[in-house]
Design a protein around this motif. Structure first.
Motif, PDB file in Angstrom:
ATOM      1  N   GLY A   1      -6.314  -4.941  -3.442  1.00 18.16           N
ATOM      2  CA  GLY A   1      -5.252  -5.819  -3.911  1.00 18.16           C
ATOM      3  C   GLY A   1      -4.194  -5.105  -4.736  1.00 18.16           C
ATOM      4  O   GLY A   1      -3.078  -5.596  -4.893  1.00 18.16           O
ATOM      5  N   ALA A   2      -4.521  -3.925  -5.262  1.00 16.79           N
ATOM      6  CA  ALA A   2      -3.554  -3.159  -6.051  1.00 16.79           C
ATOM      7  C   ALA A   2      -2.365  -2.737  -5.194  1.00 16.79           C
ATOM      8  O   ALA A   2      -1.222  -2.732  -5.662  1.00 16.79           O
ATOM      9  N   VAL A   3      -2.628  -2.387  -3.951  1.00 13.76           N
ATOM     10  CA  VAL A   3      -1.552  -1.968  -3.044  1.00 13.76           C
ATOM     11  C   VAL A   3      -0.605  -3.138  -2.808  1.00 13.76           C
ATOM     12  O   VAL A   3       0.616  -2.999  -2.938  1.00 13.76           O
ATOM     13  N   THR A   4      -1.161  -4.288  -2.477  1.00 12.46           N
ATOM     14  CA  THR A   4      -0.348  -5.475  -2.231  1.00 12.46           C
ATOM     15  C   THR A   4       0.432  -5.864  -3.481  1.00 12.46           C
ATOM     16  O   THR A   4       1.602  -6.241  -3.399  1.00 12.46           O
TER      17      THR A   4
ATOM     18  N   ILE B   1       3.435  -3.597  -3.837  1.00  9.46           N
ATOM     19  CA  ILE B   1       4.467  -3.970  -2.859  1.00  9.46           C
ATOM     20  C   ILE B   1       5.176  -5.241  -3.321  1.00  9.46           C
ATOM     21  O   ILE B   1       6.403  -5.342  -3.247  1.00  9.46           O
ATOM     22  N   ASP B   2       4.410  -6.207  -3.833  1.00  2.00           N
ATOM     23  CA  ASP B   2       4.993  -7.446  -4.346  1.00  2.00           C
ATOM     24  C   ASP B   2       5.936  -7.189  -5.527  1.00  2.00           C
ATOM     25  O   ASP B   2       6.889  -7.939  -5.732  1.00  2.00           O
ATOM     26  N   MET B   3       5.649  -6.133  -6.306  1.00  2.00           N
ATOM     27  CA  MET B   3       6.531  -5.777  -7.422  1.00  2.00           C
ATOM     28  C   MET B   3       7.830  -5.158  -6.933  1.00  2.00           C
ATOM     29  O   MET B   3       8.776  -5.044  -7.697  1.00  2.00           O
ATOM     30  N   GLY B   4       7.866  -4.707  -5.669  1.00  2.00           N
ATOM     31  CA  GLY B   4       9.078  -4.126  -5.117  1.00  2.00           C
ATOM     32  C   GLY B   4       8.991  -2.636  -4.825  1.00  2.00           C
ATOM     33  O   GLY B   4       9.987  -2.012  -4.468  1.00  2.00           O
TER      34      GLY B   4
ATOM     35  N   LEU C   1      -2.006   2.052   7.025  1.00  2.00           N
ATOM     36  CA  LEU C   1      -1.995   0.602   6.807  1.00  2.00           C
ATOM     37  C   LEU C   1      -1.029   0.216   5.687  1.00  2.00           C
ATOM     38  O   LEU C   1      -0.347  -0.808   5.777  1.00  2.00           O
ATOM     39  N   ILE C   2      -0.979   1.026   4.638  1.00  2.00           N
ATOM     40  CA  ILE C   2      -0.039   0.752   3.544  1.00  2.00           C
ATOM     41  C   ILE C   2       1.386   0.795   4.073  1.00  2.00           C
ATOM     42  O   ILE C   2       2.203  -0.085   3.782  1.00  2.00           O
ATOM     43  N   ASN C   3       1.700   1.818   4.873  1.00  2.00           N
ATOM     44  CA  ASN C   3       3.052   1.952   5.431  1.00  2.00           C
ATOM     45  C   ASN C   3       3.415   0.798   6.356  1.00  2.00           C
ATOM     46  O   ASN C   3       4.593   0.454   6.496  1.00  2.00           O
ATOM     47  N   GLU C   4       2.413   0.178   6.969  1.00  2.00           N
ATOM     48  CA  GLU C   4       2.634  -0.978   7.837  1.00  2.00           C
ATOM     49  C   GLU C   4       2.672  -2.286   7.055  1.00  2.00           C
ATOM     50  O   GLU C   4       2.771  -3.360   7.649  1.00  2.00           O
ATOM     51  N   ARG C   5       2.533  -2.205   5.727  1.00  2.00           N
ATOM     52  CA  ARG C   5       2.474  -3.391   4.866  1.00  2.00           C
ATOM     53  C   ARG C   5       1.318  -4.311   5.245  1.00  2.00           C
ATOM     54  O   ARG C   5       1.437  -5.542   5.244  1.00  2.00           O
ATOM     55  N   ALA C   6       0.191  -3.718   5.581  1.00  2.00           N
ATOM     56  CA  ALA C   6      -0.987  -4.507   5.962  1.00  2.00           C
ATOM     57  C   ALA C   6      -1.433  -5.354   4.779  1.00  2.00           C
ATOM     58  O   ALA C   6      -1.369  -4.926   3.621  1.00  2.00           O
ATOM     59  N   PRO C   7      -1.902  -6.573   5.046  1.00  2.00           N
ATOM     60  CA  PRO C   7      -2.378  -7.428   3.955  1.00  2.00           C
ATOM     61  C   PRO C   7      -3.664  -6.880   3.328  1.00  2.00           C
ATOM     62  O   PRO C   7      -4.360  -6.048   3.921  1.00  2.00           O
ATOM     63  N   THR C   8      -3.961  -7.377   2.160  1.00  2.00           N
ATOM     64  CA  THR C   8      -5.130  -6.927   1.407  1.00  2.00           C
ATOM     65  C   THR C   8      -6.415  -7.017   2.225  1.00  2.00           C
ATOM     66  O   THR C   8      -7.245  -6.108   2.196  1.00  2.00           O
ATOM     67  N   VAL C   9      -6.585  -8.097   2.961  1.00  2.00           N
ATOM     68  CA  VAL C   9      -7.820  -8.290   3.724  1.00  2.00           C
ATOM     69  C   VAL C   9      -7.995  -7.182   4.770  1.00  2.00           C
ATOM     70  O   VAL C   9      -9.111  -6.714   5.009  1.00  2.00           O
TER      71      VAL C   9
END
Length: 173
Positions: A35-38, A41-44, A129-137
């Protein structure tokens, strides 16, 4: 050391420090390590910056430990086992404990705390997956495939070692 990342400015400063070769340690409030990655990303923060600077994320919780003075074995109910997604034949010879309460623990059944952890290592598969903006799940699922021990699994280890209770693990995972 960054006390806590709460906003884009703090995250950007941390990433810039990391890009210039500094090891940056920080806290970030999320439900679990992936969830830290998401959250970033949510922070910008741009995903390519996260994937190129993040090395690992450690998720942690504190659970109460059973008092060693009054620790008592018991047979868990099917309801308790279902909370952990276990069935009676998954148990084998494992023993479950609870603290019945004594003067040593002020009749609470607990004395002290221990951590349960999950460590998300950022490798090439997770970076993609991070570069693809994959969701936390999706990040979580891939990390587990790659060997990440989840908070729940580490909590189960604590239950099976007689250190904590089903209720504590269910409450915090």
């Amino acid at each position: 050391m960054v006390g806590e990342m709460r906003d884009l400015e703090t995250a950007q400063i941390s990433i810039q420090a990391s890009l210039t070769g500094h090891l940056v340690l920080s806290t970030l409030h999320t439900n679990d390590a992936p969830g830290a990655v998401t959250r970033m990303i949510d922070m910008g923060v741009e995903p390519f910056l996260i994937s190129s600077t993040l090395m690992a994320v450690l998720g942690q919780r504190l659970v109460r430990t059973i008092c060693k003075n009054c620790r008592t074995p018991f047979e868990p109910t099917e309801t308790q086992l279902s909370l952990l997604n276990l069935s009676p034949h998954d148990l084998g010879d494992k023993v479950f404990y609870y603290g019945r309460g004594c003067a040593n623990c002020n009749d609470s059944g607990y004395k002290g705390r221990r951590g349960i952890y999950e460590l998300l290592i950022i490798n090439d598969a997770i970076r993609a997956l991070i570069n693809e903006r994959a969701p936390t799940v999706v990040l979580r699922q891939k990390a587990v495939e790659l060997g990440m021990v989840t908070l729940r699994e580490d909590g189960l280890r604590g239950i099976f070692e007689g250190d904590t209770t089903i209720e504590e693990v269910v409450k915090y995972t």
